[in-house]
Every structure is written in C-alpha cells, then in structure tokens.
Design a protein around this motif. Structure first.
Motif, PDB file in Angstrom:
ATOM      1  N   GLY A 171       0.626  -1.086   0.126  1.00  0.00           N
ATOM      2  CA  GLY A 171       0.130   0.046  -0.010  1.00  0.00           C
ATOM      3  C   GLY A 171       0.869   1.167  -0.083  1.00  0.00           C
ATOM      4  O   GLY A 171       0.202   2.458  -0.243  1.00  0.00           O
ATOM      5  N   GLY A 172       2.222   1.123   0.236  1.00  0.00           N
ATOM      6  CA  GLY A 172       3.009   2.239   0.420  1.00  0.00           C
ATOM      7  C   GLY A 172       3.141   3.231  -1.094  1.00  0.00           C
ATOM      8  O   GLY A 172       2.767   4.477  -0.981  1.00  0.00           O
ATOM      9  N   MET A 173       3.177   2.306  -1.987  1.00  0.00           N
ATOM     10  CA  MET A 173       3.418   3.226  -3.371  1.00  0.00           C
ATOM     11  C   MET A 173       1.967   3.783  -4.015  1.00  0.00           C
ATOM     12  O   MET A 173       1.912   4.926  -4.375  1.00  0.00           O
ATOM     13  CB  MET A 173       3.827   2.129  -4.265  1.00  0.00           C
ATOM     14  N   ALA A 174       0.901   2.671  -3.313  1.00  0.00           N
ATOM     15  CA  ALA A 174      -0.591   3.391  -3.748  1.00  0.00           C
ATOM     16  C   ALA A 174      -0.897   4.744  -2.995  1.00  0.00           C
ATOM     17  O   ALA A 174      -1.296   5.647  -3.606  1.00  0.00           O
ATOM     18  CB  ALA A 174      -1.457   2.183  -3.153  1.00  0.00           C
ATOM     19  N   ALA A 175      -0.391   4.730  -1.751  1.00  0.00           N
ATOM     20  CA  ALA A 175      -0.324   5.861  -0.878  1.00  0.00           C
ATOM     21  C   ALA A 175       0.337   7.303  -1.530  1.00  0.00           C
ATOM     22  O   ALA A 175      -0.334   8.187  -1.629  1.00  0.00           O
ATOM     23  CB  ALA A 175       0.062   5.776   0.550  1.00  0.00           C
ATOM     24  N   LEU A 176       1.672   6.870  -2.202  1.00  0.00           N
ATOM     25  CA  LEU A 176       2.344   7.781  -2.698  1.00  0.00           C
ATOM     26  C   LEU A 176       1.590   8.515  -4.012  1.00  0.00           C
ATOM     27  O   LEU A 176       1.511   9.725  -4.204  1.00  0.00           O
ATOM     28  CB  LEU A 176       3.716   7.488  -3.064  1.00  0.00           C
ATOM     29  N   LEU A 199      -3.789   8.365 -11.554  1.00  0.00           N
ATOM     30  CA  LEU A 199      -4.974   7.455 -10.996  1.00  0.00           C
ATOM     31  C   LEU A 199      -4.836   6.047 -11.699  1.00  0.00           C
ATOM     32  O   LEU A 199      -5.332   5.005 -10.689  1.00  0.00           O
ATOM     33  CB  LEU A 199      -6.458   7.928 -11.514  1.00  0.00           C
ATOM     34  N   LEU A 200      -4.672   5.805 -12.936  1.00  0.00           N
ATOM     35  CA  LEU A 200      -4.515   4.319 -13.515  1.00  0.00           C
ATOM     36  C   LEU A 200      -3.318   3.869 -12.897  1.00  0.00           C
ATOM     37  O   LEU A 200      -3.520   2.547 -12.455  1.00  0.00           O
ATOM     38  CB  LEU A 200      -4.215   4.504 -14.742  1.00  0.00           C
ATOM     39  N   ALA A 201      -2.298   4.487 -12.500  1.00  0.00           N
ATOM     40  CA  ALA A 201      -1.205   3.750 -11.971  1.00  0.00           C
ATOM     41  C   ALA A 201      -1.532   3.472 -10.407  1.00  0.00           C
ATOM     42  O   ALA A 201      -1.318   2.243 -10.028  1.00  0.00           O
ATOM     43  CB  ALA A 201       0.145   4.662 -11.825  1.00  0.00           C
ATOM     44  N   PHE A 202      -2.315   4.159  -9.756  1.00  0.00           N
ATOM     45  CA  PHE A 202      -2.798   3.924  -8.597  1.00  0.00           C
ATOM     46  C   PHE A 202      -3.519   2.547  -8.453  1.00  0.00           C
ATOM     47  O   PHE A 202      -3.435   1.583  -7.635  1.00  0.00           O
ATOM     48  CB  PHE A 202      -3.757   5.013  -7.978  1.00  0.00           C
ATOM     49  N   CYS A 203      -4.583   2.493  -9.523  1.00  0.00           N
ATOM     50  CA  CYS A 203      -5.504   1.214  -9.843  1.00  0.00           C
ATOM     51  C   CYS A 203      -4.694   0.139 -10.147  1.00  0.00           C
ATOM     52  O   CYS A 203      -5.046  -1.013  -9.676  1.00  0.00           O
ATOM     53  CB  CYS A 203      -6.572   1.735 -10.834  1.00  0.00           C
ATOM     54  N   VAL A 204      -3.534   0.270 -10.979  1.00  0.00           N
ATOM     55  CA  VAL A 204      -2.684  -0.773 -11.561  1.00  0.00           C
ATOM     56  C   VAL A 204      -2.008  -1.506 -10.276  1.00  0.00           C
ATOM     57  O   VAL A 204      -1.931  -2.763 -10.026  1.00  0.00           O
ATOM     58  CB  VAL A 204      -1.821  -0.437 -12.443  1.00  0.00           C
ATOM     59  N   PHE A 205      -1.441  -0.667  -9.393  1.00  0.00           N
ATOM     60  CA  PHE A 205      -0.678  -1.217  -8.163  1.00  0.00           C
ATOM     61  C   PHE A 205      -1.696  -1.826  -7.228  1.00  0.00           C
ATOM     62  O   PHE A 205      -1.438  -2.896  -6.836  1.00  0.00           O
ATOM     63  CB  PHE A 205      -0.285   0.249  -7.401  1.00  0.00           C
ATOM     64  N   TRP A 237      -9.441  -2.456 -19.266  1.00  0.00           N
ATOM     65  CA  TRP A 237      -8.543  -3.407 -19.695  1.00  0.00           C
ATOM     66  C   TRP A 237      -7.391  -3.276 -19.287  1.00  0.00           C
ATOM     67  O   TRP A 237      -6.244  -4.064 -19.201  1.00  0.00           O
ATOM     68  CB  TRP A 237      -8.757  -3.666 -21.293  1.00  0.00           C
ATOM     69  N   VAL A 238      -6.765  -1.799 -19.192  1.00  0.00           N
ATOM     70  CA  VAL A 238      -5.351  -1.465 -18.999  1.00  0.00           C
ATOM     71  C   VAL A 238      -5.140  -1.886 -17.549  1.00  0.00           C
ATOM     72  O   VAL A 238      -3.935  -2.594 -17.370  1.00  0.00           O
ATOM     73  CB  VAL A 238      -5.022  -0.055 -19.205  1.00  0.00           C
ATOM     74  N   ILE A 239      -5.987  -1.536 -16.551  1.00  0.00           N
ATOM     75  CA  ILE A 239      -5.926  -2.060 -15.275  1.00  0.00           C
ATOM     76  C   ILE A 239      -5.758  -3.441 -15.041  1.00  0.00           C
ATOM     77  O   ILE A 239      -4.875  -3.925 -14.350  1.00  0.00           O
ATOM     78  CB  ILE A 239      -6.946  -1.316 -14.609  1.00  0.00           C
ATOM     79  N   PHE A 240      -6.713  -4.214 -15.745  1.00  0.00           N
ATOM     80  CA  PHE A 240      -6.723  -5.496 -15.512  1.00  0.00           C
ATOM     81  C   PHE A 240      -5.416  -6.332 -16.139  1.00  0.00           C
ATOM     82  O   PHE A 240      -4.666  -7.056 -15.463  1.00  0.00           O
ATOM     83  CB  PHE A 240      -7.974  -6.225 -16.402  1.00  0.00           C
ATOM     84  N   LEU A 241      -4.774  -5.803 -17.226  1.00  0.00           N
ATOM     85  CA  LEU A 241      -3.757  -6.524 -17.951  1.00  0.00           C
ATOM     86  C   LEU A 241      -2.555  -6.203 -17.262  1.00  0.00           C
ATOM     87  O   LEU A 241      -1.969  -6.884 -17.030  1.00  0.00           O
ATOM     88  CB  LEU A 241      -3.655  -5.908 -19.315  1.00  0.00           C
ATOM     89  N   PHE A 242      -2.312  -4.949 -16.794  1.00  0.00           N
ATOM     90  CA  PHE A 242      -1.277  -4.635 -16.240  1.00  0.00           C
ATOM     91  C   PHE A 242      -1.037  -4.991 -14.533  1.00  0.00           C
ATOM     92  O   PHE A 242       0.124  -5.405 -14.190  1.00  0.00           O
ATOM     93  CB  PHE A 242      -1.129  -3.221 -16.017  1.00  0.00           C
ATOM     94  N   GLY A 243      -2.355  -5.221 -14.191  1.00  0.00           N
ATOM     95  CA  GLY A 243      -2.342  -5.822 -12.689  1.00  0.00           C
ATOM     96  C   GLY A 243      -2.091  -7.236 -12.937  1.00  0.00           C
ATOM     97  O   GLY A 243      -1.215  -7.784 -11.966  1.00  0.00           O
ATOM     98  N   PHE A 244      -2.541  -7.955 -13.822  1.00  0.00           N
ATOM     99  CA  PHE A 244      -2.065  -9.397 -13.818  1.00  0.00           C
ATOM    100  C   PHE A 244      -0.642  -9.567 -14.370  1.00  0.00           C
ATOM    101  O   PHE A 244       0.011 -10.432 -13.966  1.00  0.00           O
ATOM    102  CB  PHE A 244      -2.895 -10.079 -15.056  1.00  0.00           C
TER     103      PHE A 244
END
Length: 258
Positions: A91-96, A110-116, A185-192
């Motif tokens: 959660g640290g990077m998400a907080a940053l 926002l997208l980077a947060f969601c991907v993390f 799809w970006v969040i899903f693919l990069f999250g996986f």
C-alpha cells in the motif's frame, strides 16, 4: 472538514478492527492508518473503498481453510497477519501515487494507483487460493513439479485466482472512478502482469533458505530455532521487496506510457 474527520475516524476504527480480527499485527495496524489517511488525501472515499476491497477480500482468502495452509506457511517468511512491511509493500506506493494525484489531478496517476492495487490483489489471491489446489504447482524456473507454497510456482487454480483478483480491482476502479472501458482493460492486464513479474522474481531472484535441522526449504531466516542457509537468490530480496517491485513495475510502466 467534518467529512474528513469522519473518514479519518473510520480508517482508525477499521485498522483497530483489522488487528482485533488478526488480519493485522500492531505495526501493520498503525501503518494501515497512515496509508489510509494518505490515500484519503489524494483520492478521497473512492480511493479508500478500492483499498478496502483489496484488503478485505485478500484477508478473507488468507483465513479461508487456514488449517490446510499451515504446512505451506512453514515455507513462507510470515504468516497471514500483515505487519508494517507487508502493509507498506502492498500500500505504500499506492499512498504515494494518491498523494501525487491530489496535487496534480492527472489521469495517468489515477491509473497507476489502480494498477498497483490490482497487482497486489492479483498476487495475493493467487497465493492464498493457489495453495489450495489439489494438484501440485510447476516451477517456472525448472518446469518441474514442486511443493505447494513454493515461490515462483504456478498452478491452474492460482492463475485463475490471479485473473479474478485483477478483474475485481479493474472493474471496481471502472465503476468508482467512471473510467473508460479501455482503461478497465489496461488496469486488468497490467495488474495481472504484476503478478507474473512477482512469479518470475520469486523463481529466480527471491531469497530461499534451507533449514539445517529439518531440511525444509523456506523463506525464513530462522527455522527450528536455527539460522537457515541461503541456497538461492539474493538476501535482500525477501517476499516484501518482491511484492513491492512487482507492484511498482507495472505502475511505472503506466506512467511512462501516458
């Protein structure tokens, strides 16, 4: 002002409840308060809800069929209760990123947060559900069958869980932040993808030790009250560091893309 006081109170109560339910250690509970407050600063209640979806779902999976996972936990450096290192790794990077979004209000942050968050959820679901597979997993390094709970190992059940974990966060982000379907799809693919990175780091670089007394291969530095011997990987690359790297890599990729 009253809204932030209420949200802050909720964060504190939720962290105390997490400790009471043995989802968090004392240090993990304190760290969760700071992570929650920082996310609240940047993304408000919606950011907290997304973090809560990850935390609650992952915590429930961690205690699901706990007795069947006891043998597997011997291989892991830590149990299912998250300490401050695990909270910061997930959660640290998400907080940053949330704080940065609060200042700059740009969509790529926002997208980077969601991907993390999607990466953390995907990886945790894969680990917690995958260990319950009736079939033993395969190592991505040796392509041989290995024991359940081995870092860098994959199973069909674990992979399906990783996909489901990433989809849950991607869909939740899509609804909460009114995103476009392409961003889902970006969040899903990069999250996986983050989960895949975690798997390969675990297989090739994460520290693995052997107990001199019982012979078990483990991530623990101390086992059977004796110091274990490093047999593979780098000492500084423990599970928390691997989780952080696998989460930050796809998030940075998003920032570079946009």
């Amino acid at each position: 002002m009253i809204e932030y006081i209420l949200i802050s109170s909720f964060i504190i109560v939720a962290s105390i409840l997490g400790y009471a339910l043995r989802f968090l250690t004392k240090s993990g509970s304190v760290s969760a308060v700071f992570v929650g407050l920082l996310i609240c600063f940047g993304l408000g209640l919606k950011g907290l809800i997304l973090l809560g979806i990850f935390f609650v779902s992952s915590s429930l999976w961690s205690v699901y069929k706990r007795k069947e996972k006891m043998v597997v936990e011997e291989k892991h450096a830590k149990g299912s209760r998250r300490d401050y290192q695990q909270v910061l790794a997930n959660g640290g990077m998400a907080a940053l990123l949330s704080v940065l979004y609060g200042f700059f209000q740009t969509n790529h942050l926002l997208l980077a947060f969601c991907v993390f968050i999607a990466t953390s959820n995907s990886d945790t679901w894969a680990s917690e559900i995958g260990t319950l597979s009736k079939r033993r997993p395969y190592s991505v390094r040796t392509f041989s069958v290995v024991e359940r709970g081995t870092s860098g190992a994959v199973s069909l059940l674990g992979t399906m869980a990783a996909v489901a974990g990433a989809i849950l966060i991607a869909y939740s982000s899509y609804v909460l932040f009114n995103l476009q379907i392409s961003e889902f799809w970006v969040i899903f693919l990069f999250g996986f993808l983050g989960n895949v990175i975690d798997t390969f780091l675990g297989a090739y670089l994460q520290a693995l030790y052997r107990c001199s007394r019982c012979g078990v291969e483990t991530e623990k530095i101390i086992h059977c009250q004796r110091r274990t011997a490093l047999i593979r990987g780098r000492k500084f690359l423990n599970n928390d560091v691997v989780n952080f790297i696998s989460g930050i890599a796809p998030a940075i990729a998003i920032l570079l893309m946009y």
